[in-house]
Design a protein around this motif. Sequence first.
Motif, PDB file in Angstrom:
ATOM      1  N   VAL A 110      -7.603   1.985  -2.008  1.00 42.32           N
ATOM      2  CA  VAL A 110      -6.641   1.757  -0.925  1.00 42.32           C
ATOM      3  C   VAL A 110      -7.375   1.594   0.400  1.00 42.32           C
ATOM      4  O   VAL A 110      -7.096   0.669   1.170  1.00 42.32           O
ATOM      5  CB  VAL A 110      -5.603   2.901  -0.837  1.00 42.32           C
ATOM      6  N   ALA A 111      -8.321   2.462   0.677  1.00 41.90           N
ATOM      7  CA  ALA A 111      -9.067   2.393   1.937  1.00 41.90           C
ATOM      8  C   ALA A 111      -9.787   1.054   2.071  1.00 41.90           C
ATOM      9  O   ALA A 111      -9.774   0.436   3.145  1.00 41.90           O
ATOM     10  CB  ALA A 111     -10.058   3.551   2.029  1.00 41.90           C
ATOM     11  N   ARG A 112     -10.390   0.576   0.991  1.00 37.91           N
ATOM     12  CA  ARG A 112     -11.112  -0.710   1.047  1.00 37.91           C
ATOM     13  C   ARG A 112     -10.147  -1.882   1.203  1.00 37.91           C
ATOM     14  O   ARG A 112     -10.430  -2.832   1.933  1.00 37.91           O
ATOM     15  CB  ARG A 112     -11.983  -0.888  -0.181  1.00 37.91           C
ATOM     16  N   VAL A 113      -9.012  -1.820   0.529  1.00 34.25           N
ATOM     17  CA  VAL A 113      -8.030  -2.906   0.630  1.00 34.25           C
ATOM     18  C   VAL A 113      -7.451  -2.973   2.043  1.00 34.25           C
ATOM     19  O   VAL A 113      -7.334  -4.057   2.631  1.00 34.25           O
ATOM     20  CB  VAL A 113      -6.914  -2.749  -0.420  1.00 34.25           C
ATOM     21  N   VAL A 114      -7.097  -1.830   2.605  1.00 31.77           N
ATOM     22  CA  VAL A 114      -6.537  -1.814   3.958  1.00 31.77           C
ATOM     23  C   VAL A 114      -7.566  -2.316   4.962  1.00 31.77           C
ATOM     24  O   VAL A 114      -7.233  -3.095   5.873  1.00 31.77           O
ATOM     25  CB  VAL A 114      -5.988  -0.425   4.328  1.00 31.77           C
ATOM     26  N   ALA A 115      -8.821  -1.934   4.803  1.00 33.28           N
ATOM     27  CA  ALA A 115      -9.872  -2.446   5.695  1.00 33.28           C
ATOM     28  C   ALA A 115      -9.970  -3.968   5.585  1.00 33.28           C
ATOM     29  O   ALA A 115     -10.119  -4.662   6.593  1.00 33.28           O
ATOM     30  CB  ALA A 115     -11.214  -1.792   5.362  1.00 33.28           C
ATOM     31  N   ALA A 116      -9.861  -4.496   4.374  1.00 33.76           N
ATOM     32  CA  ALA A 116      -9.890  -5.949   4.179  1.00 33.76           C
ATOM     33  C   ALA A 116      -8.665  -6.606   4.821  1.00 33.76           C
ATOM     34  O   ALA A 116      -8.771  -7.681   5.429  1.00 33.76           O
ATOM     35  CB  ALA A 116      -9.968  -6.280   2.694  1.00 33.76           C
ATOM     36  N   LEU A 117      -7.506  -5.971   4.695  1.00 35.41           N
ATOM     37  CA  LEU A 117      -6.293  -6.506   5.315  1.00 35.41           C
ATOM     38  C   LEU A 117      -6.438  -6.561   6.835  1.00 35.41           C
ATOM     39  O   LEU A 117      -6.003  -7.522   7.475  1.00 35.41           O
ATOM     40  CB  LEU A 117      -5.071  -5.665   4.927  1.00 35.41           C
ATOM     41  N   GLU A 118      -7.057  -5.549   7.411  1.00 31.84           N
ATOM     42  CA  GLU A 118      -7.238  -5.513   8.872  1.00 31.84           C
ATOM     43  C   GLU A 118      -8.153  -6.631   9.357  1.00 31.84           C
ATOM     44  O   GLU A 118      -8.013  -7.089  10.492  1.00 31.84           O
ATOM     45  CB  GLU A 118      -7.789  -4.149   9.292  1.00 31.84           C
ATOM     46  N   ARG A 119      -9.068  -7.089   8.525  1.00 36.00           N
ATOM     47  CA  ARG A 119     -10.016  -8.147   8.897  1.00 36.00           C
ATOM     48  C   ARG A 119      -9.585  -9.537   8.446  1.00 36.00           C
ATOM     49  O   ARG A 119     -10.148 -10.535   8.878  1.00 36.00           O
ATOM     50  CB  ARG A 119     -11.388  -7.894   8.266  1.00 36.00           C
ATOM     51  N   GLY A 120      -8.627  -9.603   7.542  1.00 36.63           N
ATOM     52  CA  GLY A 120      -8.303 -10.855   6.876  1.00 36.63           C
ATOM     53  C   GLY A 120      -7.627 -11.888   7.764  1.00 36.63           C
ATOM     54  O   GLY A 120      -6.890 -11.546   8.693  1.00 36.63           O
ATOM     55  N   PRO A 121      -7.863 -13.155   7.452  1.00 40.49           N
ATOM     56  CA  PRO A 121      -7.214 -14.232   8.201  1.00 40.49           C
ATOM     57  C   PRO A 121      -5.775 -14.439   7.726  1.00 40.49           C
ATOM     58  O   PRO A 121      -5.408 -14.058   6.612  1.00 40.49           O
ATOM     59  CB  PRO A 121      -8.069 -15.455   7.854  1.00 40.49           C
ATOM     60  N   LEU A 122      -4.979 -15.054   8.574  1.00 39.89           N
ATOM     61  CA  LEU A 122      -3.613 -15.383   8.191  1.00 39.89           C
ATOM     62  C   LEU A 122      -3.594 -16.650   7.344  1.00 39.89           C
ATOM     63  O   LEU A 122      -4.311 -17.613   7.631  1.00 39.89           O
ATOM     64  CB  LEU A 122      -2.739 -15.605   9.427  1.00 39.89           C
ATOM     65  N   THR A 123      -2.788 -16.619   6.308  1.00 39.27           N
ATOM     66  CA  THR A 123      -2.498 -17.786   5.490  1.00 39.27           C
ATOM     67  C   THR A 123      -0.982 -17.951   5.522  1.00 39.27           C
ATOM     68  O   THR A 123      -0.274 -17.112   6.082  1.00 39.27           O
ATOM     69  CB  THR A 123      -2.994 -17.585   4.043  1.00 39.27           C
TER      70      THR A 123
END
Length: 133
Positions: free
Chosen positions: A39-52
Amino acid sequence: MSKQNHERVAAVLWQDSPEPHDYPAAAAYLSLVLAEETVARVVAALERGPLTRHKAKDLLRASGLQLLGATDPHVAGDLAKVARGEKLSPVLLVRGDAAKGHPLQIADGYHRVCASYHIDGNTDIPAVLVDLP
């Protein structure tokens, strides 16, 4: 709000980025389906991810979730925001794996997806989409 009122809404307006409170909400949901360290890694990725952008109808199909009715309190709240011309927050997604039978996870924004679908199933919804680490 009746279907007739939905038809008068020209388009759903979207913010340029997710609200800060969307990430803890996503973490709370994901903690039910993923291990804490994931969960921690996924949320960190979501915080950095670009919009599609993805169509409301496709998000519902890929997630396997049912469309919530327009009278659901959260969906109705989002429909009211749209009617007032307020922008909705983009949704947060974790990619599924069709080959393994794992659906797309709408980590945050299920009600916004449903509200958008009620207005137009072809609504392009901005989303941050990440893969599991």
